[in-house]
Motif scaffolding. Structure first.
Motif, PDB file in Angstrom:
ATOM      1  N   UNK A  80       0.843  -1.192   0.000  1.00  0.00           N
ATOM      2  CA  UNK A  80       0.000   0.000   0.000  1.00  0.00           C
ATOM      3  C   UNK A  80       0.883   1.248   0.000  1.00  0.00           C
ATOM      4  N   UNK A  81       0.725   2.103  -1.021  1.00  0.00           N
ATOM      5  CA  UNK A  81       1.460   3.360  -1.112  1.00  0.00           C
ATOM      6  C   UNK A  81       0.503   4.516  -0.815  1.00  0.00           C
ATOM      7  N   UNK A  82       1.016   5.546  -0.141  1.00  0.00           N
ATOM      8  CA  UNK A  82       0.163   6.714   0.107  1.00  0.00           C
ATOM      9  C   UNK A  82       0.986   7.996   0.052  1.00  0.00           C
ATOM     10  N   UNK A  83       0.308   9.056  -0.348  1.00  0.00           N
ATOM     11  CA  UNK A  83       0.909  10.372  -0.522  1.00  0.00           C
ATOM     12  C   UNK A  83       0.819  11.138   0.797  1.00  0.00           C
ATOM     13  N   UNK A  84       1.958  11.312   1.458  1.00  0.00           N
ATOM     14  CA  UNK A  84       1.966  11.968   2.765  1.00  0.00           C
ATOM     15  C   UNK A  84       1.539  13.434   2.677  1.00  0.00           C
TER      16      UNK A  84
ATOM     17  N   UNK B  50      -5.405  16.881   3.790  1.00  0.00           N
ATOM     18  CA  UNK B  50      -6.750  16.404   4.131  1.00  0.00           C
ATOM     19  C   UNK B  50      -6.966  16.314   5.640  1.00  0.00           C
ATOM     20  N   UNK B  51      -5.940  16.692   6.406  1.00  0.00           N
ATOM     21  CA  UNK B  51      -6.070  16.627   7.853  1.00  0.00           C
ATOM     22  C   UNK B  51      -5.837  15.249   8.428  1.00  0.00           C
ATOM     23  N   UNK B  52      -5.206  14.379   7.658  1.00  0.00           N
ATOM     24  CA  UNK B  52      -4.903  13.020   8.105  1.00  0.00           C
ATOM     25  C   UNK B  52      -3.471  12.960   8.644  1.00  0.00           C
ATOM     26  N   UNK B  53      -3.206  12.011   9.512  1.00  0.00           N
ATOM     27  CA  UNK B  53      -1.872  11.833  10.073  1.00  0.00           C
ATOM     28  C   UNK B  53      -0.988  11.142   9.034  1.00  0.00           C
ATOM     29  N   UNK B  54      -0.009  11.867   8.523  1.00  0.00           N
ATOM     30  CA  UNK B  54       0.856  11.334   7.465  1.00  0.00           C
ATOM     31  C   UNK B  54       1.762  10.212   7.947  1.00  0.00           C
TER      32      UNK B  54
ATOM     33  N   UNK C  28     -10.293   7.350   5.059  1.00  0.00           N
ATOM     34  CA  UNK C  28      -9.261   8.269   4.576  1.00  0.00           C
ATOM     35  C   UNK C  28      -9.596   8.767   3.171  1.00  0.00           C
ATOM     36  N   UNK C  29     -10.101   7.859   2.331  1.00  0.00           N
ATOM     37  CA  UNK C  29     -10.470   8.238   0.965  1.00  0.00           C
ATOM     38  C   UNK C  29     -11.559   9.301   0.961  1.00  0.00           C
ATOM     39  N   UNK C  30     -12.500   9.180   1.865  1.00  0.00           N
ATOM     40  CA  UNK C  30     -13.589  10.174   1.962  1.00  0.00           C
ATOM     41  C   UNK C  30     -13.044  11.542   2.346  1.00  0.00           C
ATOM     42  N   UNK C  31     -12.088  11.566   3.280  1.00  0.00           N
ATOM     43  CA  UNK C  31     -11.492  12.837   3.705  1.00  0.00           C
ATOM     44  C   UNK C  31     -10.653  13.446   2.581  1.00  0.00           C
ATOM     45  N   UNK C  32      -9.947  12.603   1.847  1.00  0.00           N
ATOM     46  CA  UNK C  32      -9.162  13.082   0.708  1.00  0.00           C
ATOM     47  C   UNK C  32     -10.072  13.665  -0.369  1.00  0.00           C
ATOM     48  N   UNK C  33     -11.200  13.025  -0.566  1.00  0.00           N
ATOM     49  CA  UNK C  33     -12.185  13.498  -1.537  1.00  0.00           C
ATOM     50  C   UNK C  33     -12.722  14.867  -1.104  1.00  0.00           C
ATOM     51  N   UNK C  34     -13.029  14.977   0.179  1.00  0.00           N
ATOM     52  CA  UNK C  34     -13.562  16.231   0.719  1.00  0.00           C
ATOM     53  C   UNK C  34     -12.545  17.367   0.630  1.00  0.00           C
TER      54      UNK C  34
ATOM     55  N   UNK D 240      -1.515  12.118  -9.088  1.00  0.00           N
ATOM     56  CA  UNK D 240      -2.942  12.143  -9.419  1.00  0.00           C
ATOM     57  C   UNK D 240      -3.772  11.416  -8.366  1.00  0.00           C
ATOM     58  N   UNK D 241      -3.324  10.222  -7.984  1.00  0.00           N
ATOM     59  CA  UNK D 241      -4.045   9.437  -6.980  1.00  0.00           C
ATOM     60  C   UNK D 241      -3.258   9.421  -5.674  1.00  0.00           C
ATOM     61  N   UNK D 242      -3.972   9.554  -4.556  1.00  0.00           N
ATOM     62  CA  UNK D 242      -3.309   9.707  -3.254  1.00  0.00           C
ATOM     63  C   UNK D 242      -2.952   8.383  -2.594  1.00  0.00           C
TER      64      UNK D 242
END
Length: 437
Positions: free
Chosen positions: A149-153, A159-163, A176-182, A264-266
């Motif tokens: 699993x890769x993610x964009x810190x 998005x207010x998530x803990x990197x 997390x996806x919902x928060x990134x979308x928002x 492009x994708x987080x």
């Protein structure tokens, strides 16, 4: 007359004294499916080997994606002009094993040439996958990978998530996806290789069968089991996320890979081998974590599925050419070469020696997350999680692609799509079983 005689004598003397013309190296044709940063790696391996000796010359040739190169090589074999070495992805393993007369076991090629080939030096999950029931290793595990699993810190912070705390479970991924979308992200989560990441590794990671007969290891008469309540539940969650725009399907095979390093994708689930491209292209801080799981499933997480590919030696070549093939495989087997490849690409260190050398070098401490693939695969495997080895697997994956695409387009429910995939996939398995009794 005397002048002519002297001229002839001089010519003879020159021919005798002149150094013998250097013999051209024996060419070893290697067909592969590595592109972009991984294509550079493959070409560099060949250059490094060719520079190390002068008797043989390995010629790497890109032949398209895995399914294309495998199909092309089978046609070439029938026409009598197959390459010496063919890179085949893991889902082609059962088909290659059943191709009697088309391949020569890699272990035999090396032993015949006088090289030591000890399967016990390999990570057990890797060796077991490419080993026949009689204990003979049939192909050489060049680039074994697994799903990570890769993610964009940077996107997480926005998005207010803990990197520094990547989502570990699927509910956490969807949240997390919902928060990134928002936060305005157009592609919060995607995946490459939908069957491999969301059904094959997903099954093993949850210690759940993908197919009967212990995923095909115990016989060709296996049947798919990917429409279980757990599988349906997961695809219902993916379908919901797709409808909301927090999961974006980017296409088949590894099409989605480019969307992560480009920013492009987080978040993306994909091959550990994507690391080479991410490290080279990403202009943002990124993290690598384990494949997500459902915490309420007993036995999860277990271990993920092997991916990537191995090198198969094709039949019908000259003995001196097989010596060259063996020499090249022996070069690839060197601990330092193995460790360097692992560190450059993100593929697994297929030997324990390469893993220990990398660990001792401090690489994992310097590059956090690069050990995720290793730790996921070194876990003790169960009969349900040691891998998936099915006949006509390439066709089965295509069926799964076709059916799940009906889910993202809203034309089928997850259960309908998975039920149909099972029915159609079982027809492929039955066909393979009949052809290989």
């Amino acid at each position: 007359m005397q002048t002519k005689l002297l001229a002839v004598c001089a010519a003879v003397a020159l021919s005798v004294c002149a150094p013998a013309q250097a013999q051209a190296p024996i060419e070893i044709q290697w067909w592969h499916s590595m592109s972009a940063a991984l294509g550079d790696w493959v070409n560099d391996l060949a250059k490094q080997y060719n520079a190390s000796q002068s008797q043989y010359k390995v010629v790497p040739t890109y032949k398209g994606q895995y399914d294309e190169s495998m199909t092309g090589a089978i046609a070439a074999f029938r026409a009598g002009n197959a390459p010496h070495i063919l890179q085949v992805f893991e889902v082609g393993t059962a088909t290659m094993m059943a191709s009697k007369g088309a391949i020569v076991p890699a272990g035999k090629v090396m032993s015949d040439a006088g090289f030591k080939f000890d399967p016990t030096q390999y990570v057990s999950a890797v060796a077991g996958y490419y080993t026949a029931p009689n204990g003979q290793m049939l192909s050489y595990p060049l680039n074994s990978s697994t799903t990570v699993f890769y993610y964009n810190k940077d996107a997480f912070k926005k998005a207010g998530l803990d990197a520094d705390k990547p989502p570990k479970t699927w509910p956490e991924v969807f949240a997390a996806a919902s928060k990134l979308k928002a936060s305005g992200h157009s592609c919060p989560f995607t995946t490459s290789w939908i069957s491999w990441t969301q059904l094959e590794s997903f099954s093993l990671w949850h210690n759940t069968l993908f197919a009967s007969k212990n995923n095909g290891f115990d016989g060709n008469d296996a049947q798919l089991q990917i429409n279980s309540p757990l599988h349906v539940r997961h695809f219902e969650n993916l379908a919901k996320a797709s409808k909301e725009g927090s999961f974006v399907y980017k296409g088949r095979n590894n099409t989605a890979d480019a969307s992560f390093p480009s920013g492009e994708c987080a978040m993306i689930t994909g091959s550990s081998g994507l690391y080479a491209r991410v490290a080279k292209e990403a202009k943002f801080a990124y993290g690598i974590s384990t494949l997500p799981y459902y915490a309420d499933v007993k036995g999860a997480p277990q271990n993920t599925a092997i991916g990537g590919a191995s090198l198969w030696v094709m039949a019908g070549k000259k003995s001196e050419e097989y010596k060259g093939v063996a020499s090249f495989l022996n070069f690839l087997n060197d601990t330092k070469v193995q460790a360097a490849s692992h560190q450059r690409t993100g593929y697994l260190p297929v030997t324990m020696g390469a893993y220990k050398l990398t660990e001792a070098s401090g690489f994992y401490d310097a590059k956090p997350g690069t050990d995720v693939a290793v730790t996921q695969m070194i876990r003790k495997a169960t009969d349900k999680s040691r891998g998936i080895r099915l006949g006509n697997f390439v066709q089965i994956r295509s069926i799964i692609d076709e059916e799940t695409e009906q889910v993202w387009s809203g034309k089928k429910s997850p259960k309908e799509a998975l039920d149909t995939a099972v029915t159609r996939g079982n027809e492929q398995l039955a066909r393979f079983a009949r052809a290989n009794k």
